[in-house]
Write a protein that holds these residues in place. Structure first.
Motif, PDB file in Angstrom:
ATOM      1  N   GLU A 272       0.808  -1.220   0.000  1.00 51.71           N
ATOM      2  CA  GLU A 272       0.000   0.000   0.000  1.00 51.71           C
ATOM      3  C   GLU A 272       0.842   1.271   0.000  1.00 51.71           C
ATOM      4  O   GLU A 272       0.695   2.147   0.848  1.00 51.71           O
ATOM      5  CB  GLU A 272      -0.979  -0.008   1.182  1.00 51.71           C
ATOM      6  N   THR A 273       1.739   1.369  -0.990  1.00 46.71           N
ATOM      7  CA  THR A 273       2.570   2.570  -1.130  1.00 46.71           C
ATOM      8  C   THR A 273       2.597   3.036  -2.577  1.00 46.71           C
ATOM      9  O   THR A 273       2.306   2.284  -3.502  1.00 46.71           O
ATOM     10  CB  THR A 273       4.028   2.329  -0.689  1.00 46.71           C
ATOM     11  N   MET A 274       2.962   4.298  -2.743  1.00 49.19           N
ATOM     12  CA  MET A 274       3.227   4.881  -4.055  1.00 49.19           C
ATOM     13  C   MET A 274       4.685   5.330  -4.012  1.00 49.19           C
ATOM     14  O   MET A 274       5.103   6.023  -3.081  1.00 49.19           O
ATOM     15  CB  MET A 274       2.315   6.075  -4.312  1.00 49.19           C
ATOM     16  N   THR A 275       5.455   4.913  -5.017  1.00 48.53           N
ATOM     17  CA  THR A 275       6.851   5.320  -5.122  1.00 48.53           C
ATOM     18  C   THR A 275       6.997   6.182  -6.363  1.00 48.53           C
ATOM     19  O   THR A 275       6.600   5.776  -7.448  1.00 48.53           O
ATOM     20  CB  THR A 275       7.790   4.101  -5.232  1.00 48.53           C
ATOM     21  N   ILE A 276       7.543   7.376  -6.170  1.00 47.68           N
ATOM     22  CA  ILE A 276       7.776   8.292  -7.285  1.00 47.68           C
ATOM     23  C   ILE A 276       9.271   8.547  -7.367  1.00 47.68           C
ATOM     24  O   ILE A 276       9.913   8.848  -6.361  1.00 47.68           O
ATOM     25  CB  ILE A 276       7.028   9.625  -7.076  1.00 47.68           C
TER      26      ILE A 276
END
Length: 189
Positions: free
Chosen positions: A92-96
């Motif tokens: 449940e993460t977003m990596t940019i």
């Protein structure tokens, strides 16, 4: 990171949040790759994402992971700035990643997310993830004073009925409230 600006609107059980992250490469000799990871619960939707590098807006498109990674690496190898975002539902993460930010160059990432508010103790709860606050100690930085940045947020609450209970952080203030208590704006800088 040189600036974090967050604006949220809470309406019913929904939070609509715009996050602007501004990075400036202070290095005089080398390009940087910046990586930003923040929580992205299953009930949260990434509604819009764009990057502005030197007043040029980088278009973002949804594509297969392998193709996106290949295009990102090709842009970096060609000496161009590039950005890639990946949502990992498992954790449940977003990596940019913002790659090849040249010396002295600035970039602003604009993220618009829509999420469902939690109900805690019979009340809606909006909790700003701590990942929005830069933590340089994770990268071995001992003197955080070398990394000054601006941080500001504004939360606007719009309700059909009366807001009966409101709890805000110590460093925040209510800057606007109507007589009916159905509209409140909270700000902190």
């Amino acid at each position: 990171m040189s600036k974090v600006d967050i604006k949220s609107e809470l309406r019913g059980a929904t939070a609509s949040t715009n996050v602007e992250l501004t990075y400036t490469n202070p290095n005089a000799e080398n390009a940087l790759e910046c990586t930003y990871v923040f929580p992205m619960e299953k009930t949260t939707l990434l509604a819009k994402f764009e990057a502005i590098i030197d007043d040029k807006t980088v278009e973002t498109k949804v594509m297969r992971k392998e193709k996106a990674q290949e295009r990102y690496e090709d842009a970096i190898a060609g000496g161009n700035a590039a950005v890639i975002a990946e949502r990992k539902k498992k954790d449940e993460t977003m990596t940019i990643k913002l790659g090849n930010l040249l010396p002295g160059q600035s970039a602003t990432l604009k993220i618009h997310i829509v999420s469902q508010l939690e109900v805690i103790g019979g009340h809606y709860a909006f909790i700003l993830p701590v990942s929005f606050y830069p933590d340089y100690s994770k990268h071995g930085v001992r003197n955080k004073n070398n990394f000054d940045y601006q941080f500001g947020y504004e939360v606007q609450i719009v309700a059909d009925g009366r807001i009966s209970n409101l709890s805000i952080p110590e460093n925040a203030e209510v800057v606007e409230s109507d007589e009916m208590k159905s509209h409140v704006t909270i700000r902190s800088e």
